[in-house]
Design an enzyme around this catalytic site. Structure first.
Site, mmCIF file in Angstrom:
data_model
loop_
_atom_site.group_PDB
_atom_site.id
_atom_site.type_symbol
_atom_site.label_atom_id
_atom_site.label_comp_id
_atom_site.label_asym_id
_atom_site.label_seq_id
_atom_site.Cartn_x
_atom_site.Cartn_y
_atom_site.Cartn_z
ATOM 1 N N LYS A 133 0.834 -1.204 0.000
ATOM 2 C CA LYS A 133 0.000 0.000 0.000
ATOM 3 C C LYS A 133 0.877 1.265 0.000
ATOM 4 O O LYS A 133 0.678 2.167 -0.812
ATOM 5 C CB LYS A 133 -0.903 0.003 1.236
ATOM 6 N N LYS A 168 -8.745 0.993 4.036
ATOM 7 C CA LYS A 168 -8.208 -0.360 3.906
ATOM 8 C C LYS A 168 -7.033 -0.572 4.854
ATOM 9 O O LYS A 168 -6.303 0.373 5.180
ATOM 10 C CB LYS A 168 -7.782 -0.640 2.460
ATOM 11 N N ARG A 218 -5.376 -5.366 -13.167
ATOM 12 C CA ARG A 218 -4.148 -5.979 -12.653
ATOM 13 C C ARG A 218 -3.182 -6.209 -13.817
ATOM 14 O O ARG A 218 -3.490 -6.920 -14.774
ATOM 15 C CB ARG A 218 -4.473 -7.296 -11.947
ATOM 16 N N ARG A 233 -10.901 -6.571 -13.281
ATOM 17 C CA ARG A 233 -11.750 -7.218 -12.278
ATOM 18 C C ARG A 233 -12.929 -6.301 -11.976
ATOM 19 O O ARG A 233 -12.752 -5.202 -11.447
ATOM 20 C CB ARG A 233 -10.937 -7.533 -11.022
ATOM 21 N N ARG A 241 -15.585 -3.746 -3.848
ATOM 22 C CA ARG A 241 -14.364 -4.523 -4.050
ATOM 23 C C ARG A 241 -14.441 -5.316 -5.345
ATOM 24 O O ARG A 241 -15.434 -6.003 -5.598
ATOM 25 C CB ARG A 241 -14.134 -5.465 -2.875
ATOM 26 N N ASP A 281 -1.956 -2.521 -9.636
ATOM 27 C CA ASP A 281 -3.408 -2.320 -9.643
ATOM 28 C C ASP A 281 -3.737 -0.882 -10.004
ATOM 29 O O ASP A 281 -3.229 0.064 -9.375
ATOM 30 C CB ASP A 281 -4.005 -2.664 -8.281
ATOM 31 N N GLU A 289 -2.403 0.146 -5.827
ATOM 32 C CA GLU A 289 -1.567 -0.762 -5.053
ATOM 33 C C GLU A 289 -0.495 -1.359 -5.967
ATOM 34 O O GLU A 289 -0.663 -1.390 -7.178
ATOM 35 C CB GLU A 289 -2.385 -1.916 -4.438
ATOM 36 N N ASN A 291 1.343 -5.018 -5.749
ATOM 37 C CA ASN A 291 1.427 -6.278 -5.022
ATOM 38 C C ASN A 291 2.748 -6.967 -5.311
ATOM 39 O O ASN A 291 3.049 -7.288 -6.459
ATOM 40 C CB ASN A 291 0.264 -7.191 -5.444
#
Length: 328
Positions: A133, A168, A218, A233, A241, A281, A289, A291
């Site tokens: 994050k 979050k 993503r 997504r 979400r 993301d 984000e 990841n």
């Protein structure tokens, strides 16, 4: 790839959550292991609890494993063995969040093996230094308005200013404990108290990005190389979400110029910091984000785009092994 490397018996270890609980149709770690097995690697399976230090060496109670695409029985342990991790050519660190102190301790153990020559993906130091994050603050020009704080008043002022936010945790994944809060929400205080544990725990607040209704994206980066297809997504009706784990629907698309421009900025920094595998993301035109703990969506993108991501990953790993052996 040289025949010498391809014909060499590569020893690959993987640290992951229980393989008994995975969905083999979606699990990125499983897809990577299938590719490794196709290349006749020796594969050593480990869970976090199996790692330990002894006499300044990193060891594991490992299990040699064979896998297959069979939803009834997808793995078979063929040998239990205490192994010095420096005997392995490469270890995939695929333990899912939470990124808590146990996770950090695991990176310290893996780092002992790394110092003796084992390639760790992703690097233990990177896993510690680049929170998924907080890392986005390195790219302030392309992120939404964002704060990280424990302070309830600061969050309240942020909501007042932005009108609508997403709250979050810093250490979870898969859409867990993510809240969308509007100004004057009667549940505001209870949610913020819960998320900050009464101002004892940091959390992240971001402005709400309405483009989430069209999905978040993503993008996979392998050793600085951007995979030219992404997974969009899309959240189900009434949901904020978009994560697949939270019920989002996945659509594979070719990356567009706008998203590629963002990805190139990030990929350059990933390469600079030796972060081998990452998932970026994006919502709308904003980075939300990065990841790096155990990036997912590889299976979906690989299946529908026909881009062999796992082959790309293993080719890059073999290149790193080749370079390391040339230096030794």
């Amino acid at each position: 790839m040289s025949k010498k490397i391809r014909n060499m018996k590569i020893k690959l270890g993987i640290v992951m959550d229980s393989i008994k609980l995975i969905d083999i149709d979606k699990d990125s770690s499983f897809a990577m292991l299938i590719e490794a097995q196709n290349r006749k690697y020796e594969i050593y399976y480990m869970e976090e609890k199996d790692l330990f230090l002894e006499s300044e060496n990193a060891f594991a109670k490992s299990k040699k494993i064979k896998i297959k695409k069979d939803k009834k029985k997808w793995f078979n342990f063929i040998d239990n063995k205490k192994i010095n991790l420096c005997e392995l050519d490469v270890i995939l660190m695929r333990k899912d969040p939470p990124v808590n102190m146990q996770f950090i301790y695991t990176t310290y153990i893996l780092e002992k093996a790394e110092k003796k020559g084992t390639i760790i993906i992703n690097k233990p130091k990177s896993l510690r230094n680049f929170n998924e994050k907080i890392f986005i603050f390195d790219f302030k020009e392309i992120i939404p308005k964002t704060i990280v704080t424990k302070d309830i008043k600061i969050i309240k002022n942020f909501i007042e200013k932005q009108k609508e936010i997403v709250l979050k945790p810093l250490d979870l994944m898969g859409g867990k404990s993510i809240f969308r809060i509007k100004k004057n929400d009667p549940n505001y205080l209870s949610i913020v108290e819960l998320m900050t544990n009464y101002e004892k725990k940091y959390c992240m607040a971001q402005e709400y990005i309405s483009e989430i209704n069209n999905g978040d994206k993503r993008i996979i980066v392998v050793n600085g190389k951007i995979i030219p297809w992404l997974l969009k997504r899309i959240p189900k009706n009434g949901e904020t979400r978009a994560n697949i784990m939270s019920g989002g629907k996945g659509i594979v698309e070719k990356i567009n110029e706008k998203d590629l421009k963002i990805a190139k900025i990030i990929a350059k920094k990933l390469k600079l910091n030796k972060i081998f595998l990452a998932g970026i993301d994006i919502i709308g035109d904003k980075l939300t984000e990065i990841n790096i703990t155990s990036p997912t969506c590889i299976v979906e993108i690989q299946k529908f785009s026909k881009v062999p991501i796992c082959k790309i990953i293993m080719n890059e790993i073999e290149n790193q092994i080749k370079i390391k052996k040339q230096k030794s």
